[in-house]
Scaffold this motif. Structure first.
Motif, PDB file in Angstrom:
ATOM      1  N   THR A 138       1.019  -1.028  -0.022  1.00 37.94           N
ATOM      2  CA  THR A 138       0.314   0.066   0.079  1.00 37.94           C
ATOM      3  C   THR A 138       0.822   1.197   0.091  1.00 37.94           C
ATOM      4  OG1 THR A 138      -0.004  -0.033   2.404  1.00 37.94           O
ATOM      5  CG2 THR A 138      -1.826  -1.292   1.363  1.00 37.94           C
ATOM      6  N   PHE A 139       0.171   2.365  -0.249  1.00 38.41           N
ATOM      7  CA  PHE A 139       1.020   3.624  -0.703  1.00 38.41           C
ATOM      8  C   PHE A 139       1.718   3.855   0.998  1.00 38.41           C
ATOM      9  CE2 PHE A 139       1.622   8.249  -0.455  1.00 38.41           C
ATOM     10  CZ  PHE A 139       2.374   8.186  -1.262  1.00 38.41           C
TER      11      PHE A 139
ATOM     12  N   VAL B 188      -4.492   8.421  -0.475  1.00 37.12           N
ATOM     13  CA  VAL B 188      -4.532   7.256  -1.109  1.00 37.12           C
ATOM     14  C   VAL B 188      -3.782   6.171  -0.415  1.00 37.12           C
ATOM     15  CG1 VAL B 188      -4.478   8.273  -3.448  1.00 37.12           C
ATOM     16  CG2 VAL B 188      -2.189   8.040  -2.330  1.00 37.12           C
ATOM     17  N   ASP B 189      -3.516   6.113   1.044  1.00 38.54           N
ATOM     18  CA  ASP B 189      -2.841   5.343   2.022  1.00 38.54           C
ATOM     19  C   ASP B 189      -2.953   4.100   1.496  1.00 38.54           C
ATOM     20  OD1 ASP B 189      -1.587   7.681   3.135  1.00 38.54           O
ATOM     21  OD2 ASP B 189      -2.807   7.511   4.847  1.00 38.54           O
ATOM     22  N   ASP B 190      -4.326   3.528   1.297  1.00 37.45           N
ATOM     23  CA  ASP B 190      -4.818   2.218   1.061  1.00 37.45           C
ATOM     24  C   ASP B 190      -4.743   1.745  -0.340  1.00 37.45           C
ATOM     25  OD1 ASP B 190      -6.697   3.828   0.334  1.00 37.45           O
ATOM     26  OD2 ASP B 190      -8.413   2.693   1.177  1.00 37.45           O
ATOM     27  N   TRP B 191      -4.264   2.731  -1.138  1.00 39.55           N
ATOM     28  CA  TRP B 191      -3.878   2.411  -2.695  1.00 39.55           C
ATOM     29  C   TRP B 191      -2.858   1.383  -2.658  1.00 39.55           C
ATOM     30  CZ3 TRP B 191      -6.375   5.264  -7.264  1.00 39.55           C
ATOM     31  CH2 TRP B 191      -7.545   5.864  -6.884  1.00 39.55           C
ATOM     32  N   THR B 192      -2.831   0.548  -3.754  1.00 42.53           N
ATOM     33  CA  THR B 192      -1.676  -0.451  -4.042  1.00 42.53           C
ATOM     34  C   THR B 192      -0.742   0.073  -5.062  1.00 42.53           C
ATOM     35  OG1 THR B 192      -3.082  -2.247  -3.403  1.00 42.53           O
ATOM     36  CG2 THR B 192      -1.202  -2.652  -4.485  1.00 42.53           C
ATOM     37  N   VAL B 193       0.611  -0.113  -4.779  1.00 40.26           N
ATOM     38  CA  VAL B 193       1.729   0.413  -5.594  1.00 40.26           C
ATOM     39  C   VAL B 193       1.923  -0.476  -6.850  1.00 40.26           C
ATOM     40  CG1 VAL B 193       4.177   1.175  -5.938  1.00 40.26           C
ATOM     41  CG2 VAL B 193       2.819   1.620  -3.908  1.00 40.26           C
ATOM     42  N   CYS B 194       1.648  -0.229  -8.009  1.00 37.37           N
ATOM     43  CA  CYS B 194       2.184  -0.978  -9.241  1.00 37.37           C
ATOM     44  C   CYS B 194       3.226  -0.760  -9.688  1.00 37.37           C
ATOM     45  CB  CYS B 194       0.871  -0.649 -10.156  1.00 37.37           C
ATOM     46  SG  CYS B 194      -0.948  -1.421  -9.503  1.00 37.37           S
ATOM     47  N   PHE B 195       3.778   0.346  -9.902  1.00 37.02           N
ATOM     48  CA  PHE B 195       4.922   0.514 -10.504  1.00 37.02           C
ATOM     49  C   PHE B 195       5.791   1.731  -9.620  1.00 37.02           C
ATOM     50  CE2 PHE B 195       1.765   0.167 -13.888  1.00 37.02           C
ATOM     51  CZ  PHE B 195       2.452  -0.919 -14.679  1.00 37.02           C
ATOM     52  N   GLN B 196       7.089   1.798  -9.734  1.00 37.63           N
ATOM     53  CA  GLN B 196       7.989   2.481  -8.859  1.00 37.63           C
ATOM     54  C   GLN B 196       9.056   3.079  -9.688  1.00 37.63           C
ATOM     55  OE1 GLN B 196       9.401  -0.782  -6.254  1.00 37.63           O
ATOM     56  NE2 GLN B 196      11.333   0.316  -6.505  1.00 37.63           N
ATOM     57  N   GLU B 197       9.319   4.447  -9.517  1.00 42.06           N
ATOM     58  CA  GLU B 197      10.407   5.084  -9.997  1.00 42.06           C
ATOM     59  C   GLU B 197      11.126   5.776  -8.918  1.00 42.06           C
ATOM     60  OE1 GLU B 197      11.658   8.327 -13.312  1.00 42.06           O
ATOM     61  OE2 GLU B 197       9.609   7.490 -13.306  1.00 42.06           O
ATOM     62  N   PRO B 198      12.457   5.726  -8.746  1.00 39.73           N
ATOM     63  CA  PRO B 198      13.459   4.796  -9.211  1.00 39.73           C
ATOM     64  C   PRO B 198      13.050   3.349  -9.007  1.00 39.73           C
ATOM     65  CG  PRO B 198      14.720   6.531  -7.625  1.00 39.73           C
ATOM     66  CD  PRO B 198      13.340   6.853  -7.501  1.00 39.73           C
TER      67      PRO B 198
END
Length: 303
Positions: free
Chosen positions: A161-162, A192-202
């Motif tokens: 989660t975020f 968006v604390d409970d939203w899920t991370v799909c992509f990250q940069e770096p």
């Protein structure tokens, strides 16, 4: 003389008084007074020594005008500018060098911190000199003086989660952690604390050399929503327009023409390409690709 001896040495004075020409009364008075003078000091208690007199006096040692400590205080962990000032106050000169495997000069001491401290190989002036191994304030110290800096690496936060991802990234000290929508047609809410991370940069495993100027971008989806397979995808893509039979016919007609033998199954009036191509209609009549008045080529009867 007899009186003097009665005071200084009473026994001698008394003997002289009784051998003198003094009358009986003077001799008795002199004997009594001199005897009292002689016996009082002997019968009284001796004076007690004070506590100060009883203790042996230790001669005070004058402090040295220029003390020289046996070992310098440690300045490791301090800002280089502050460490140099403190070292000077403690009676030491100080120089510095890059503690990493590079050879960067310290133009502004305030931007560096002390990782290692050793006596300098060459003394500057009359005071002992310390040599500080330093790195920039935001960088971690190497394991040993002269080794590479172990920069923090970007951890994997995809799938978290975020809120959890932000907690995982906090020790790096990034400038900012910014959420973005993983779908281009979805607008993020305020929280968006409970939203899920799909992509990250770096990306995972990348070294973060300058965390104070680095922003982590985390692309997230709402709870219960699956991640897209690739970035820059719409959650609700626009419907694909139905295929145009005219276009497909023209395409097939072009193919038949290029094949050289014609193709059966085309229909008059459908679009075609290229102009001049020939084909066979579904009922067996010859067809040819003609340019229409509207500027588009269509199949027509080949007489």
């Amino acid at each position: 003389m007899i009186i003097t001896m009665l005071v200084i040495l009473p026994p001698v004075g008394i003997a002289l008084a009784w051998t003198s020409h003094w009358n009986q009364t003077k001799k008795i008075v002199a004997t009594v007074l001199s005897g009292i003078w002689f016996l009082v000091p002997l019968l009284s208690d001796p004076p007690k020594k004070t506590e100060t007199d009883a203790k042996p006096q230790v001669p005070a040692t004058a402090p040295s005008s220029s003390p020289s400590p046996s070992s310098p205080p440690s300045f490791v962990g301090q800002n280089l500018k502050a460490a140099k000032k403190a070292a000077s106050s403690a009676g030491y000169n100080a120089i510095s060098h890059d503690a990493a495997d590079s050879d960067t000069g310290q133009w502004d001491d305030g931007n560096w911190k002390v990782c290692f401290q050793t006596p300098a190989a060459k003394q500057i002036g009359k005071q002992p000199t310390l040599d500080f191994g330093v790195v920039r304030n935001e960088a971690p110290c190497p394991a040993k003086d002269g080794e590479p800096i172990p920069y923090p690496k970007m951890p994997k936060v995809v799938g978290l989660t975020f809120a959890k991802a932000s907690e995982t990234l906090a020790p790096i000290g990034l400038q900012r952690i910014e959420p973005q929508s993983a779908y281009t047609d979805v607008t993020l809410p305020a929280a968006v604390d409970d939203w899920t991370v799909c992509f990250q940069e770096p990306e995972e495993g990348k070294e973060i050399e300058y965390p104070k100027t680095t922003t982590a971008y985390l692309k997230v989806v709402a709870p219960g929503t699956g991640c897209p397979t690739v970035e820059y995808t719409k959650l609700r893509p626009e419907p694909t327009p139905p295929s145009n039979d005219d276009d497909s016919s023209s395409s097939s007609g072009g193919s038949s023409s290029s094949g050289g033998g014609g193709q059966a199954g085309v229909s008059f009036g459908r679009f075609c390409s290229p102009v001049g191509a020939r084909a066979i209609t579904s009922d067996g009549r010859p067809a040819k690709c003609f340019m229409g008045k509207d500027g588009r080529a269509r199949w027509g009867y080949a007489s």
